[in-house]
Design an enzyme around this catalytic site. Structure first.
Site: not given
Ligand code: CMC
Length: 382
Positions: A260, A314
């Protein structure tokens, strides 16, 4: 003069915002100052959407009105159903959703971005109708009729009902609702930025949301939840994990659902989702997707954990949707159904103090080239 260049605008603030906050070192995410874990435990998706849009939790009566307004706007026009029917059934549902949202604006002209009542109604319509459009395309593409929404069902229950024609177990609908809360907003991500750029031209919110949907689709952003399932299915067994993951890492390929731009610890949303995925993991065999996912996470930790590459939202969301029996290519449209709340909040914040986005670039091409006559040019394409 040499100017600094920041690829992907990494670390460059593009707005001042009071909608959400992320601390990537400590794994904190807040919506309007409230920790996302607290919202996951106590709130509902629609209450959270209200919070994002109006900067505060609603009073009881306000929430009842908001819930009722959303239920009453769930239906979509026959024109939108016809549009969805005309799209290729093998096409991606994100493209269908983007087209349907863009078309929605043609049915509801939006004139004045300063008009609060119009903004409210537009937000209600978009939040209410996205699930109906996603479910309708999912059914129409396999030759089934779209199912009319049911006003007596909650937001999550109604969506699952419109997909399957079965009223879901309330406990499963609750898990789905929490997933929507966890996806509802996430500061200045790519799709939010794309929506804000569109909003800064004073385009209407339907156009803003369709821009954001297009940006969410890519596998580096919302499309990762779908890619995670394809990756786990390709790995297929725990003993193949080292080979598969190490191959990817040595080829400098991304392992989907990991990493991320902001988080250097495990994404707090992934932590909540992992608990639900575990709860739903009734296959319990060594080959269940959840078992595989846990083993992939453990292997990734040994390989790249020290670089701060850990599961993001996700990674486990796709597993939950899979466990709920939802088709894989609907995962990213479901992400959009949730994120529409955050996108709208940013869109309205942008309208409030608008400044057209028009960044600069660093030109590194040639200057003063002569115009070459066509007869003297060498073809480059075969
Ligand atoms: N697998 C393997 N290596 C990774 C991964 C990954 N998933 N993510 C980052 N890295 C490595 C990358 O190879 C690079 O290594 P090096 O420094 O040796 O060249 C380093 O970490 C930095 O990567 P980056 O791509 O420059 O970093 P970024 O801040 O642009 O990455 C990201 C953010 C989300 C694009 C990236 O982590 C990624 O592509 N992840 C996989 C796709 C994914 O799961 N996306 C969902 C994001 S979260 C939800 C959402 O916003 O939709």
């Amino acid at each position: 003069m040499m100017r600094d260049f920041f690829p992907g605008l990494a670390g460059i603030p593009a707005a001042k915002s009071s909608i959400s906050f992320v601390d990537g070192e400590r794994g904190i995410l807040e919506y309007r100052g409230i920790r996302v874990e607290d919202l996951a435990e106590h709130s509902s998706f629609l209450e959270t959407a209200f919070l994002l849009l109006f900067s505060r939790l609603p009073a009881k009566l306000e929430l009842e009105t908001f819930n009722r307004d959303i239920s009453q706007h769930r239906r979509i026009k026959f024109g939108i159903i016809d549009l969805l029917k005309a799209l290729p059934e093998q096409g991606h549902p994100m493209d269908a959703l983007q087209a349907a949202v863009a078309a929605l604006g043609m049915f509801y002209p939006f004139h004045d971005v300063r008009e609060e009542t119009t903004r409210y109604l537009t937000a209600v319509r978009l939040i209410a109708k996205l699930p109906t459009m996603v479910a309708a395309f999912a059914r129409l593409r396999r030759g089934d009729e779209a199912i009319q929404p049911r006003d007596d069902l909650s937001y999550a229950e109604n969506f699952l009902y419109m997909l399957t024609e079965q009223v879901p177990d309330p406990a499963l609908a609750k898990i789905f609702d929490v997933c929507l809360i966890l996806h509802a907003e996430h500061t200045m991500n790519a799709s939010t930025f794309s929506g804000m750029v569109t909003a800064s031209t004073l385009a209407d919110p339907y156009t803003v949301i369709s821009s954001a949907i297009g940006t969410l689709k890519g596998p580096l952003h919302g499309g990762a939840n779908e890619a995670v399932i394809h990756m786990l299915e390709a790995i297929n067994s725990v003993d193949r994990i080292p080979m598969h993951v190490d191959d990817k890492l040595s080829n400098k390929e991304k392992v989907m659902g990991f990493g991320h731009r902001i988080y250097k610890v495990k994404d707090p949303r992934a932590i909540v989702m992992q608990t639900f995925a575990q709860q739903l993991d009734c296959e319990a065999g060594p080959q269940s997707l959840f078992t595989l996912a846990r083993a992939v996470e453990a292997h990734m930790e040994t390989r790249v954990g020290s670089k701060g590459i850990r599961p993001n939202v996700d990674f486990y969301s796709g597993i939950i949707y899979h466990q709920l029996g939802i088709e894989t290519d609907l995962f990213t449209p479901i992400f959009a159904m949730a994120r529409v709340a955050g996108w709208l909040a940013h869109c309205f914040e942008q309208y409030q103090e608008n400044h057209l986005f028009r960044p600069d670039q660093i030109y590194d091409g040639p200057h003063n080239l002569p115009y070459q006559p066509i007869e003297t040019r060498e073809p480059q394409f075969q």
